[in-house]
Design an enzyme around this catalytic site. Sequence first.
Site, mmCIF file in Angstrom:
data_model
loop_
_atom_site.group_PDB
_atom_site.id
_atom_site.type_symbol
_atom_site.label_atom_id
_atom_site.label_comp_id
_atom_site.label_asym_id
_atom_site.label_seq_id
_atom_site.Cartn_x
_atom_site.Cartn_y
_atom_site.Cartn_z
ATOM 1 N N GLU A 55 -11.231 5.680 5.075
ATOM 2 C CA GLU A 55 -11.034 6.333 5.980
ATOM 3 C C GLU A 55 -12.065 6.895 6.882
ATOM 4 O OE1 GLU A 55 -7.814 7.192 6.386
ATOM 5 O OE2 GLU A 55 -7.472 6.898 4.080
ATOM 6 N N TRP A 91 -5.424 0.365 9.979
ATOM 7 C CA TRP A 91 -5.667 0.804 8.657
ATOM 8 C C TRP A 91 -5.620 -0.856 7.920
ATOM 9 C CZ3 TRP A 91 -8.126 3.644 5.631
ATOM 10 C CH2 TRP A 91 -7.797 3.514 4.310
ATOM 11 N N TYR A 100 0.865 -1.050 0.326
ATOM 12 C CA TYR A 100 -0.227 -0.349 0.243
ATOM 13 C C TYR A 100 0.929 1.227 0.203
ATOM 14 C CZ TYR A 100 -3.699 3.710 1.526
ATOM 15 O OH TYR A 100 -4.107 4.919 2.007
#
Length: 200
Positions: A52, A60, A30
Amino acid sequence: MDVVGQGAVTGADGIARCPWGSSSEEYIAYHDAEWGMPVVGEAAHFERLTLEAFQSGLSWLTILRKRPAFRAAFADFEADVVAAYDDRDAERLMNDAGIVRNRAKIQATMTNAVATVRLREDGGLASFVEGFRPDPLPAPRTLADVPATSAASVALSKALKKRGFVFVGPTTMYALMQAIGLVDDHLAGCHRRGCAVSGR
């Protein structure tokens, strides 16, 4: 490991990255391919905004691992489709173990889809968010130099709320701005510093 005060770290592959971007294979992928890179189109912006919001209070990494399920659950983030979801869809999603089953965040995604469709009258979500791009700042040297919010993220948060969006607080919007390259918070020395400008 406390990485807040760390600068860029060199991994076993000899490449320097932000400390968080070296901590797992998913994060490496990522960090190297997506984080800080511009995205194009309404669906891409709606996806990042949604993820988000779901990440708030969670790792995350959890969101990354569930991303394929999120895309399936929310019709690849096609706003028109999600805007038509009703209570039965919300209940279906609450029973979907592949995503984060948080009723408030699921409802927020549906609300934000409606707001995204409406925003097309004023140029659309992508250009709206892009309009809050701040002036570039010097590269942060450590994670401690990276803020949680900014004047621009506060302004974007307020503007989106006025347009009917929810779960778009200043911290969440700053994370969005980082993710899509409106701000470049790759650390000094990280091989991805400047990727938003170079586009690769």
